[in-house]
Design a protein around this motif. Structure first.
Motif, PDB file in Angstrom:
ATOM      1  N   PRO A  12      28.958  60.049  -3.759  1.00  0.00           N
ATOM      2  CA  PRO A  12      27.608  60.097  -3.168  1.00  0.00           C
ATOM      3  C   PRO A  12      26.528  60.482  -4.181  1.00  0.00           C
ATOM      4  O   PRO A  12      25.401  59.965  -4.116  1.00  0.00           O
ATOM      5  CB  PRO A  12      27.742  61.158  -2.072  1.00  0.00           C
ATOM      6  CG  PRO A  12      29.190  61.194  -1.750  1.00  0.00           C
ATOM      7  CD  PRO A  12      29.893  60.926  -3.040  1.00  0.00           C
ATOM      8  N   ALA A  13      26.879  61.373  -5.122  1.00  0.00           N
ATOM      9  CA  ALA A  13      25.894  61.759  -6.137  1.00  0.00           C
ATOM     10  C   ALA A  13      25.515  60.568  -7.010  1.00  0.00           C
ATOM     11  O   ALA A  13      24.334  60.381  -7.349  1.00  0.00           O
ATOM     12  CB  ALA A  13      26.459  62.894  -7.000  1.00  0.00           C
ATOM     13  N   LEU A  14      26.485  59.733  -7.370  1.00  0.00           N
ATOM     14  CA  LEU A  14      26.198  58.553  -8.179  1.00  0.00           C
ATOM     15  C   LEU A  14      25.314  57.561  -7.424  1.00  0.00           C
ATOM     16  O   LEU A  14      24.431  56.917  -8.004  1.00  0.00           O
ATOM     17  CB  LEU A  14      27.505  57.884  -8.608  1.00  0.00           C
ATOM     18  CG  LEU A  14      28.379  58.679  -9.577  1.00  0.00           C
ATOM     19  CD1 LEU A  14      29.685  57.938  -9.858  1.00  0.00           C
ATOM     20  CD2 LEU A  14      27.640  58.958 -10.885  1.00  0.00           C
ATOM     21  N   VAL A  15      25.554  57.438  -6.119  1.00  0.00           N
ATOM     22  CA  VAL A  15      24.711  56.547  -5.307  1.00  0.00           C
ATOM     23  C   VAL A  15      23.267  57.049  -5.284  1.00  0.00           C
ATOM     24  O   VAL A  15      22.315  56.273  -5.444  1.00  0.00           O
ATOM     25  CB  VAL A  15      25.276  56.429  -3.878  1.00  0.00           C
ATOM     26  CG1 VAL A  15      24.302  55.670  -2.981  1.00  0.00           C
ATOM     27  CG2 VAL A  15      26.629  55.736  -3.898  1.00  0.00           C
ATOM     28  N   VAL A  16      23.089  58.355  -5.100  1.00  0.00           N
ATOM     29  CA  VAL A  16      21.745  58.928  -5.081  1.00  0.00           C
ATOM     30  C   VAL A  16      21.063  58.737  -6.434  1.00  0.00           C
ATOM     31  O   VAL A  16      19.869  58.400  -6.506  1.00  0.00           O
ATOM     32  CB  VAL A  16      21.815  60.419  -4.707  1.00  0.00           C
ATOM     33  CG1 VAL A  16      20.448  61.080  -4.857  1.00  0.00           C
ATOM     34  CG2 VAL A  16      22.313  60.590  -3.279  1.00  0.00           C
ATOM     35  N   ILE A  17      21.803  58.929  -7.518  1.00  0.00           N
ATOM     36  CA  ILE A  17      21.242  58.734  -8.859  1.00  0.00           C
ATOM     37  C   ILE A  17      20.777  57.292  -9.041  1.00  0.00           C
ATOM     38  O   ILE A  17      19.676  57.032  -9.562  1.00  0.00           O
ATOM     39  CB  ILE A  17      22.275  59.102  -9.937  1.00  0.00           C
ATOM     40  CG1 ILE A  17      22.561  60.602  -9.903  1.00  0.00           C
ATOM     41  CG2 ILE A  17      21.799  58.696 -11.323  1.00  0.00           C
ATOM     42  CD1 ILE A  17      23.752  61.010 -10.739  1.00  0.00           C
ATOM     43  N   ALA A  18      21.601  56.333  -8.602  1.00  0.00           N
ATOM     44  CA  ALA A  18      21.235  54.924  -8.746  1.00  0.00           C
ATOM     45  C   ALA A  18      19.973  54.604  -7.948  1.00  0.00           C
ATOM     46  O   ALA A  18      19.078  53.902  -8.439  1.00  0.00           O
ATOM     47  CB  ALA A  18      22.392  54.037  -8.295  1.00  0.00           C
ATOM     48  N   VAL A  19      19.880  55.118  -6.725  1.00  0.00           N
ATOM     49  CA  VAL A  19      18.700  54.854  -5.890  1.00  0.00           C
ATOM     50  C   VAL A  19      17.446  55.465  -6.507  1.00  0.00           C
ATOM     51  O   VAL A  19      16.395  54.811  -6.621  1.00  0.00           O
ATOM     52  CB  VAL A  19      18.933  55.390  -4.463  1.00  0.00           C
ATOM     53  CG1 VAL A  19      17.647  55.320  -3.645  1.00  0.00           C
ATOM     54  CG2 VAL A  19      20.031  54.604  -3.769  1.00  0.00           C
ATOM     55  N   LEU A  20      17.534  56.724  -6.932  1.00  0.00           N
ATOM     56  CA  LEU A  20      16.372  57.401  -7.489  1.00  0.00           C
ATOM     57  C   LEU A  20      15.948  56.801  -8.822  1.00  0.00           C
ATOM     58  O   LEU A  20      14.746  56.640  -9.087  1.00  0.00           O
ATOM     59  CB  LEU A  20      16.667  58.892  -7.659  1.00  0.00           C
ATOM     60  CG  LEU A  20      16.836  59.693  -6.368  1.00  0.00           C
ATOM     61  CD1 LEU A  20      17.238  61.131  -6.679  1.00  0.00           C
ATOM     62  CD2 LEU A  20      15.553  59.674  -5.556  1.00  0.00           C
ATOM     63  N   ALA A  21      16.910  56.460  -9.669  1.00  0.00           N
ATOM     64  CA  ALA A  21      16.565  55.870 -10.966  1.00  0.00           C
ATOM     65  C   ALA A  21      15.904  54.502 -10.783  1.00  0.00           C
ATOM     66  O   ALA A  21      14.917  54.177 -11.465  1.00  0.00           O
ATOM     67  CB  ALA A  21      17.812  55.743 -11.833  1.00  0.00           C
ATOM     68  N   THR A  22      16.425  53.689  -9.864  1.00  0.00           N
ATOM     69  CA  THR A  22      15.820  52.379  -9.601  1.00  0.00           C
ATOM     70  C   THR A  22      14.419  52.530  -9.036  1.00  0.00           C
ATOM     71  O   THR A  22      13.483  51.830  -9.448  1.00  0.00           O
ATOM     72  CB  THR A  22      16.697  51.577  -8.625  1.00  0.00           C
ATOM     73  OG1 THR A  22      18.012  51.449  -9.175  1.00  0.00           O
ATOM     74  CG2 THR A  22      16.117  50.199  -8.385  1.00  0.00           C
ATOM     75  N   ALA A  23      14.265  53.450  -8.080  1.00  0.00           N
ATOM     76  CA  ALA A  23      12.937  53.686  -7.513  1.00  0.00           C
ATOM     77  C   ALA A  23      11.968  54.181  -8.579  1.00  0.00           C
ATOM     78  O   ALA A  23      10.800  53.764  -8.618  1.00  0.00           O
ATOM     79  CB  ALA A  23      13.035  54.702  -6.375  1.00  0.00           C
ATOM     80  N   GLY A  24      12.438  55.053  -9.466  1.00  0.00           N
ATOM     81  CA  GLY A  24      11.575  55.549 -10.534  1.00  0.00           C
ATOM     82  C   GLY A  24      11.120  54.450 -11.472  1.00  0.00           C
ATOM     83  O   GLY A  24       9.936  54.391 -11.854  1.00  0.00           O
TER      84      GLY A  24
END
Length: 317
Positions: A194-206
């Protein structure tokens, strides 16, 4: 070569990569003014080049942390702003000006002072119950900033607000990256995914929000905002959630507030500089367009005699 010198060199190259990535993103935004949707940058080779440069800068930053102390590496990362302006002046032939240099130096000095006062990280990590709450809070903050940006009429102000949203996403991605690293070392697979999924979402949004922030806002103000908000958000989570603090106790906290005010003043200077340049840029665009687009030919429906009289009356030697 000592480990300290290697760390400094890696930080300098990392800041250069981040600066080049920002210039590439701003170029893509400038060439996409005519429209094409929010996903237009994904079809541009320059945008993917910016992504590659950002990844390279992040990788070099991580390697620099392996050679040098956090108190040195983090402040040197603020040199991205200082590097970006002369690089843009060199490659795009755009003058920096006194206000641009003052704003960049204020933002860099404030951020460097703030990061140098941040205390050493503690052994505490994000708990399983804290992660969903933090994810919901950061997504709500990013969404609120995006909605606020849609209400802004000035492109520069809108770009700064979008850059703040991008910096927030990047800062929380850094927090979850630290948590994911701890999960990997502790072999907590259930928490790691789940942490990797959150990182991917936040990095893409950023990345998408930072790209949008450059549209019509120039380079300096959005870049400064992202560079400042990113570590400030991560440091705020460390202080509020993980129990971290500033060096030198109360005096360090007051100095950190002063450093944050200096960094904010730099962003304000850059924002006003960019906003003041908007009318001139629009005027230049109108002049260029007027020279490029031929005037419409309106048929003359007057009688032949009247045409000749009017022509002779308006002719000048």
């Amino acid at each position: 070569m000592s480990a300290l010198v290697a760390s400094v060199l890696l930080c300098l190259v990392s800041a250069g990569c981040y600066a080049a990535a920002a210039i590439a993103q701003e170029r893509v935004a400038a060439t996409g003014e005519a429209g094409g949707g929010a996903l237009l940058p994904l079809r541009r080779a320059g945008w993917w080049g910016a992504v590659a440069l950002t990844c390279a800068g992040a990788g070099l930053h991580v390697v620099a942390l392996a050679f040098g102390p956090l108190s040195l590496v983090q402040p040197l990362g603020a040199l991205t702003i200082v590097f970006a302006l002369p690089m843009a002046a060199l490659f795009d032939r755009r003058p920096v000006g006194g206000a641009g240099w003052r704003g960049a130096l204020l933002a860099t000095a404030g951020l460097a002072g703030l990061l140098s006062l941040t205390g050493p990280p503690r052994a505490e990590s994000l708990g399983s119950a804290q992660r969903p709450v933090l994810t919901g809070v950061v997504l709500a903050c990013v969404a609120a900033l995006v909605l606020l940006a849609r209400c802004m009429r000035r492109p520069v102000v809108r770009g700064v607000v979008l850059a703040a949203a991008a910096g927030t996403a990047f800062g929380m991605a850094s927090v979850f990256t630290k948590a994911a690293d701890e999960d990997f070392e502790a072999h907590r697979v259930g928490a790691l995914l789940p942490a990797l999924v959150v990182i991917a979402v936040l990095a893409t949004a950023g990345m998408l929000l930072s790209q949008a922030s450059y549209r019509g806002a120039g380079l300096a103000a959005p870049l400064s905002t992202v560079t400042i908000v990113n570590p400030v958000v991560a440091a705020a989570v460390g202080v509020v959630v993980l129990g971290e603090g500033f060096r030198y106790g109360l005096a360090g906290g007051l100095l950190a507030v002063a450093a944050g005010a200096v960094a904010a003043a730099g962003v304000v200077v850059l924002t006003y500089r960019s906003a003041a340049g908007e009318p001139d840029a629009v005027a230049r665009e109108i002049v260029v367009t007027a020279h490029r687009v031929p005037a419409a030919r309106v048929p003359d429906l007057r009688p032949v005699g009247a045409r000749g009289t009017a022509r002779s009356a308006t002719t000048r030697p």
